[in-house]
Design a protein around this motif. Structure first.
Motif, PDB file in Angstrom:
ATOM      1  N   GLU A  41      41.491  43.015  39.026  1.00 52.25           N
ATOM      2  CA  GLU A  41      40.533  43.011  40.125  1.00 52.25           C
ATOM      3  C   GLU A  41      39.737  41.715  40.218  1.00 52.25           C
ATOM      4  N   ASP A  42      39.620  40.969  39.125  1.00 52.15           N
ATOM      5  CA  ASP A  42      38.880  39.707  39.150  1.00 52.15           C
ATOM      6  C   ASP A  42      39.559  38.655  40.027  1.00 52.15           C
ATOM      7  N   GLU A  43      40.845  38.863  40.354  1.00 49.77           N
ATOM      8  CA  GLU A  43      41.583  37.918  41.193  1.00 49.77           C
ATOM      9  C   GLU A  43      41.432  38.204  42.683  1.00 49.77           C
ATOM     10  N   LEU A  44      40.752  39.287  43.037  1.00 53.88           N
ATOM     11  CA  LEU A  44      40.582  39.636  44.446  1.00 53.88           C
ATOM     12  C   LEU A  44      39.657  38.637  45.135  1.00 53.88           C
ATOM     13  N   PRO A  45      39.862  38.409  46.420  1.00 52.90           N
ATOM     14  CA  PRO A  45      38.963  37.501  47.146  1.00 52.90           C
ATOM     15  C   PRO A  45      37.560  38.104  47.247  1.00 52.90           C
ATOM     16  N   GLU A  46      36.599  37.276  47.544  1.00 51.90           N
ATOM     17  CA  GLU A  46      35.204  37.730  47.618  1.00 51.90           C
ATOM     18  C   GLU A  46      34.963  38.695  48.774  1.00 51.90           C
TER      19      GLU A  46
END
Length: 152
Positions: A41-46
């Protein structure tokens, strides 16, 4: 036969095309993603996004240019009071993926039309999930047949 890569490219195009429509529907930008390509989930866009995940393809025989598939179209919004943007977007995508609805099967290299992807059986909206940093996530699972008319 409708190749896996063409099916995946067509689903990504479905998300990309709808991302453009969603700006008019809810007033925010949506990024189009292949969620199967992200490991956490840390790779998801803002911001808000729409993407595909859990794509599975099945073919009964090479003699027929018809494959069946299942996948999830996942939508996420951030800082969305009462999930209203999410609800509008999920409603729109759900209507696009109801059984008998269809969209184009594209060639992943040329972008030319190869056939249709037609939704079938059951389409289901999953419950909302909470993510990190005021993110909410909801998926629509669907099944479809992909008919590659270019191989008839």
């Amino acid at each position: 036969m409708a190749q896996y890569i063409n099916i995946q490219a067509s689903l990504l195009r479905f998300c990309s095309d709808n991302a453009k429509l969603l700006r008019a529907l809810v007033g925010t930008e949506f990024k189009s993603l292949n969620l199967d390509a992200l490991s956490n989930e840390d790779e998801l866009p803002e911001g808000d996004f729409i993407g595909i995940e859990d794509l599975a393809v099945q073919s009964a025989t090479d003699d027929i240019p018809l494959d069946t598939l299942s996948a999830a179209v996942t939508i996420s919004t951030v800082s969305d009071t009462n999930n209203m943007r999410l609800t509008k977007v999920v409603d729109h995508i759900f209507e696009c993926l109801r059984p008998t609805k269809a969209f184009t099967l594209f060639d992943e290299t040329t972008g030319n039309r190869r056939g249709n992807i037609t939704c079938m059986n059951m389409t289901q909206i999953l419950p909302v999930q909470d993510g990190k940093n005021s993110r909410v996530i909801q998926s629509i699972i669907f099944q479809a047949s992909a008919l590659d008319e270019s191989t008839k």
